[in-house]
Design a protein around this motif. Structure first.
Motif, mmCIF file in Angstrom:
data_model
loop_
_atom_site.group_PDB
_atom_site.id
_atom_site.type_symbol
_atom_site.label_atom_id
_atom_site.label_comp_id
_atom_site.label_asym_id
_atom_site.label_seq_id
_atom_site.Cartn_x
_atom_site.Cartn_y
_atom_site.Cartn_z
ATOM 1 N N GLY A 41 0.829 -1.321 0.039
ATOM 2 C CA GLY A 41 0.006 0.176 0.498
ATOM 3 C C GLY A 41 0.748 1.168 -0.037
ATOM 4 O O GLY A 41 0.842 1.943 -0.659
ATOM 5 N N VAL A 42 2.048 1.378 0.853
ATOM 6 C CA VAL A 42 2.887 2.044 0.759
ATOM 7 C C VAL A 42 4.047 2.134 -0.486
ATOM 8 O O VAL A 42 4.389 3.263 -1.476
ATOM 9 C CB VAL A 42 3.514 2.712 1.968
ATOM 10 N N VAL A 85 2.487 2.486 -4.176
ATOM 11 C CA VAL A 85 1.925 3.563 -4.881
ATOM 12 C C VAL A 85 3.158 4.145 -5.129
ATOM 13 O O VAL A 85 3.071 5.083 -5.679
ATOM 14 C CB VAL A 85 0.825 3.058 -3.390
ATOM 15 N N THR A 86 4.446 4.603 -4.229
ATOM 16 C CA THR A 86 5.196 5.747 -3.990
ATOM 17 C C THR A 86 6.265 5.221 -5.355
ATOM 18 O O THR A 86 6.285 5.976 -5.709
ATOM 19 C CB THR A 86 6.006 5.627 -2.582
ATOM 20 N N TYR A 103 5.087 3.746 -8.076
ATOM 21 C CA TYR A 103 4.283 3.891 -8.951
ATOM 22 C C TYR A 103 4.356 5.508 -9.391
ATOM 23 O O TYR A 103 4.493 6.141 -10.435
ATOM 24 C CB TYR A 103 2.909 3.585 -9.372
ATOM 25 N N ALA A 104 4.253 6.101 -8.110
ATOM 26 C CA ALA A 104 4.300 7.440 -8.106
ATOM 27 C C ALA A 104 5.509 7.955 -8.708
ATOM 28 O O ALA A 104 5.890 8.937 -9.665
ATOM 29 C CB ALA A 104 3.941 8.694 -7.490
ATOM 30 N N LEU A 134 5.425 7.737 -12.626
ATOM 31 C CA LEU A 134 4.800 8.860 -12.974
ATOM 32 C C LEU A 134 6.071 10.088 -12.796
ATOM 33 O O LEU A 134 6.659 10.594 -13.925
ATOM 34 C CB LEU A 134 4.221 9.386 -12.026
ATOM 35 N N SER A 193 7.380 11.768 -17.055
ATOM 36 C CA SER A 193 7.263 13.255 -17.048
ATOM 37 C C SER A 193 8.671 13.294 -17.077
ATOM 38 O O SER A 193 8.256 14.907 -17.832
ATOM 39 C CB SER A 193 6.335 13.449 -15.841
ATOM 40 N N ARG A 241 10.253 15.386 -15.543
ATOM 41 C CA ARG A 241 10.444 16.892 -15.003
ATOM 42 C C ARG A 241 12.250 16.487 -14.346
ATOM 43 O O ARG A 241 12.807 17.715 -14.165
ATOM 44 C CB ARG A 241 9.630 17.087 -13.707
ATOM 45 N N GLY A 250 0.619 6.417 2.713
ATOM 46 C CA GLY A 250 1.151 6.472 0.394
ATOM 47 C C GLY A 250 0.470 8.105 0.567
ATOM 48 O O GLY A 250 1.553 7.560 -0.334
ATOM 49 N N LEU A 291 3.414 10.205 0.648
ATOM 50 C CA LEU A 291 3.908 10.250 -0.389
ATOM 51 C C LEU A 291 3.886 11.009 -1.470
ATOM 52 O O LEU A 291 4.424 11.102 -2.188
ATOM 53 C CB LEU A 291 5.009 8.676 -0.155
ATOM 54 N N VAL A 292 2.677 10.331 -1.797
ATOM 55 C CA VAL A 292 2.836 10.086 -3.558
ATOM 56 C C VAL A 292 2.321 11.781 -3.702
ATOM 57 O O VAL A 292 3.483 12.207 -4.994
ATOM 58 C CB VAL A 292 0.813 9.211 -4.290
ATOM 59 N N ILE A 332 6.163 13.279 -3.696
ATOM 60 C CA ILE A 332 7.047 12.668 -5.568
ATOM 61 C C ILE A 332 6.471 13.402 -6.292
ATOM 62 O O ILE A 332 7.344 13.645 -7.021
ATOM 63 C CB ILE A 332 7.147 11.472 -5.183
ATOM 64 N N THR A 333 5.298 13.589 -6.806
ATOM 65 C CA THR A 333 4.518 14.001 -7.785
ATOM 66 C C THR A 333 4.643 15.867 -8.101
ATOM 67 O O THR A 333 3.513 15.781 -9.016
ATOM 68 C CB THR A 333 3.201 13.400 -8.516
ATOM 69 N N ARG A 368 6.052 17.813 -8.556
ATOM 70 C CA ARG A 368 6.930 18.894 -10.008
ATOM 71 C C ARG A 368 5.571 17.733 -11.210
ATOM 72 O O ARG A 368 6.526 18.528 -12.451
ATOM 73 C CB ARG A 368 7.870 18.234 -9.204
ATOM 74 N N VAL A 369 5.534 16.864 -11.143
ATOM 75 C CA VAL A 369 4.975 16.232 -11.971
ATOM 76 C C VAL A 369 3.814 17.398 -13.095
ATOM 77 O O VAL A 369 2.673 17.109 -12.318
ATOM 78 C CB VAL A 369 4.428 14.910 -12.440
ATOM 79 N N PRO A 370 3.705 17.279 -14.078
ATOM 80 C CA PRO A 370 2.855 18.789 -15.335
ATOM 81 C C PRO A 370 0.852 18.006 -14.532
ATOM 82 O O PRO A 370 1.166 16.741 -14.710
ATOM 83 C CB PRO A 370 2.337 18.273 -16.374
ATOM 84 N N THR A 407 -0.070 15.191 -16.728
ATOM 85 C CA THR A 407 -0.275 13.596 -16.691
ATOM 86 C C THR A 407 0.415 13.033 -15.669
ATOM 87 O O THR A 407 0.118 11.963 -15.380
ATOM 88 C CB THR A 407 2.073 13.791 -16.387
ATOM 89 N N GLY A 409 -1.676 9.443 -15.472
ATOM 90 C CA GLY A 409 -1.095 8.517 -14.669
ATOM 91 C C GLY A 409 -2.175 7.908 -13.138
ATOM 92 O O GLY A 409 -1.928 6.514 -13.376
ATOM 93 N N PHE A 410 -2.861 8.918 -12.516
ATOM 94 C CA PHE A 410 -3.373 8.089 -11.492
ATOM 95 C C PHE A 410 -4.887 7.847 -11.695
ATOM 96 O O PHE A 410 -5.606 6.880 -11.106
ATOM 97 C CB PHE A 410 -2.972 9.580 -10.032
ATOM 98 N N ILE A 438 -5.286 5.870 -14.406
ATOM 99 C CA ILE A 438 -5.014 3.799 -14.523
ATOM 100 C C ILE A 438 -4.564 3.641 -13.413
ATOM 101 O O ILE A 438 -5.041 2.556 -13.466
ATOM 102 C CB ILE A 438 -3.841 4.166 -15.495
ATOM 103 N N GLY A 439 -3.901 4.470 -12.430
ATOM 104 C CA GLY A 439 -3.762 3.740 -11.492
ATOM 105 C C GLY A 439 -5.106 3.285 -10.687
ATOM 106 O O GLY A 439 -4.810 2.201 -9.743
ATOM 107 N N PHE A 470 -5.867 7.411 -5.680
ATOM 108 C CA PHE A 470 -4.838 6.008 -6.353
ATOM 109 C C PHE A 470 -4.435 5.600 -5.424
ATOM 110 O O PHE A 470 -4.545 4.138 -4.486
ATOM 111 C CB PHE A 470 -3.813 5.975 -7.451
ATOM 112 N N SER A 471 -4.400 6.824 -4.290
ATOM 113 C CA SER A 471 -3.138 5.652 -3.031
ATOM 114 C C SER A 471 -4.665 4.980 -2.066
ATOM 115 O O SER A 471 -3.834 4.577 -1.495
ATOM 116 C CB SER A 471 -2.583 6.870 -1.805
#
Lengths: 76, 381
Positions: free
Chosen positions: A21-22, A25-26, A28-29, A32, A36, A38, B153, B156-157, B160-161, B163-165, B168, B172-173, B175-176, B256-257
């Motif tokens: 679950g963590v 999930v992370t 996958y992030a 992404l 992307s 970036r 989760g 962190l998600v 992490i994301t 800066r992602v446009p 996207t 992405g999420f 589909i997830g 998603f999380s």
């Protein structure tokens, strides 16, 4: 299942839950983020290709994780 | 047709009706997040979940030995007890659906059977330690686990994301979300449809149609799969709205999380043989996805109402189960069963009519939450 077995199973459930679950999930992030572009936008072509490859690898691991989940249902 | 065959028929019918409510009660577990974030259109989401529940019901055929095994003495479980237990579970499922509250269908069924057993065979027929280790302990811990996993989760998600446009990120999420929600639907079909298969098999054994120790015949598997998936397709829009809009406002990374956390916890629990409720896990995950996102609001009042419903699920269903058993016993014979069955049908009809006054449908499920289950537009009409 008695109380001792129950508590023993509890820790495993929490650990596996955290891992999937963590962890997945992370991952996958992170995948992404890599696809992307970036992170690699200031690098050359090689960096961009590598970024996409790492992203793809992350998604593959996540898919395998989901496959393990499916196997758990089937094998029960 | 003798009275016993007729009773068996009523029990099977009630079990399938329970399975149906189990389906529409729990559509929200897998699909509330995908529906509110727009990852899937409402009708598509419930259709996908229905198909996966149907497939899930066929996946594994190792039926959980009997309902409430280890919780009540199996010798005390007669056809009338099973029937009364089902009525208790059914009534609680319908009532909580009306109020848009996600509550565990398994707990409702266990509560109903425990109540009916208590009044039919006395306190000695109920195993208190089984009730604690198999039901109460998991019920307290599973939402806590799910909240923990989903909070970390989600946090962190987002980190992490960041800066992602946006494009996207949403794709992405999306589909997830679809992937993880599908996994939850499949697991739900496997776990929950099997409970009803177990109930019907038990009834068939009690009526000497099957030999003790037999597995469910194919028609039982097919009927249960069909019933749970039809229920899922109908979509418990009231509960979907509470979970997707009421508890916290969900965005696709949170969706998603939350589903990822639910899938992981449910599958881990089923692997390690820890009996927990899909509903408790999914509601906990959604709460966690609200806690884990900075500045997101979790409406703790609604969370409190949900928790209160979870606490009273077993006693309330037990009360109805006990009442149903007493009713059939006092009136006696097939007439008693018929009367209780008719009462249950009338109760379901009344709730359905009441729900139609301010309906929540696929059309208005995503309306802005204004403090109540009923969407503003419907209240104004």
């Amino acid at each position: 299942m008695n109380l001792v077995e129950e508590v023993d199973a509890l820790w495993k459930v929490l650990l596996a839950g955290m891992l999937g679950g963590v962890g997945l999930v992370t991952l996958y992030a992170f995948g992404l983020l890599m696809v992307s572009g970036r992170v690699t936008e200031n690098g050359g072509t090689f960096a961009r290709v590598m970024g996409r490859a790492v992203g793809g690898a992350c998604f593959t691991v996540v898919l395998v994780g989901a496959g393990v989940g499916l196997y758990v249902i089937l094998a029960k | 047709m003798d009275a016993n065959t007729l009773l068996l028929g009523v029990v099977v019918l009630t079990a399938l009706a329970f399975d149906f409510t189990n389906g529409f009660h729990d559509t929200a577990n897998a699909m509330a997040t995908s529906i509110t974030t727009g990852a899937l259109r409402p009708r598509i989401a419930v259709a996908l979940s229905a198909v996966l529940n149907f497939a899930g019901a066929f996946l594994s055929l190792k039926v959980a030995a009997t309902i409430a095994s280890g919780i009540v003495e199996t010798g005390a479980v007669t056809l009338t007890v099973v029937f009364s237990g089902l009525v208790g579970g059914l009534a609680w499922n319908l009532l909580t659906w009306y109020f848009g509250l996600p509550s565990s269908s398994s707990h409702a069924l266990i509560g109903g059977v425990v109540g009916a057993t208590l009044i039919a065979a006395g306190t000695s027929a109920v195993k208190a330690d089984g009730l604690v280790t198999k039901v109460i302990l998991p019920a307290v811990l599973s939402p806590v686990f799910a909240i923990m996993v989903a909070t970390v989760g989600t946090f962190l998600v987002y980190r992490i994301t960041a800066r992602v446009p946006e494009g996207t990120r949403f794709r992405g999420f999306r589909i997830g979300q679809i992937g993880s929600a599908s996994l939850v639907s499949l697991a739900h079909g496997t776990n929950d449809a099997q409970k009803t298969m177990g109930v019907i098999t038990l009834a068939l054994i009690a009526a000497d149609v099957l030999r003790p120790g037999s597995g469910p015949p194919f028609w039982v598997i097919a009927a249960c799969a069909l019933s749970i998936s039809l229920g899922t397709y109908l979509g418990g829009w009231r509960i979907i709205r509470t979970l997707g809009k009421g508890l916290t406002e969900i965005q696709s990374p949170q969706g998603f999380s939350a589903e990822g956390s639910s899938a992981a916890v449910i599958l881990a629990a089923s692997h390690f043989g820890f009996p927990l409720s899909t509903t408790h896990v999914c509601s906990g995950s959604i709460m966690g996805s609200g806690v884990g996102k900075r500045l997101a609001e979790v409406r703790w009042g609604i969370a409190g109402r949900m928790a209160a419903a979870w606490v009273i699920t077993i006693p309330a269903a037990a009360l109805v189960g006990a009442g149903a058993w007493k009713g059939t016993d006092v009136i006696g014979g097939m007439g008693g069963v018929t009367a209780v069955f008719a009462l249950a049908v009338a109760f379901a009809g009344a709730l359905f009519m009441a729900a139609r006054r301010v309906p929540v449908t696929h059309d208005n499920v995503n309306e802005t939450w204004t403090g109540t289950l009923a969407p503003e537009r419907e209240r104004a009409a």
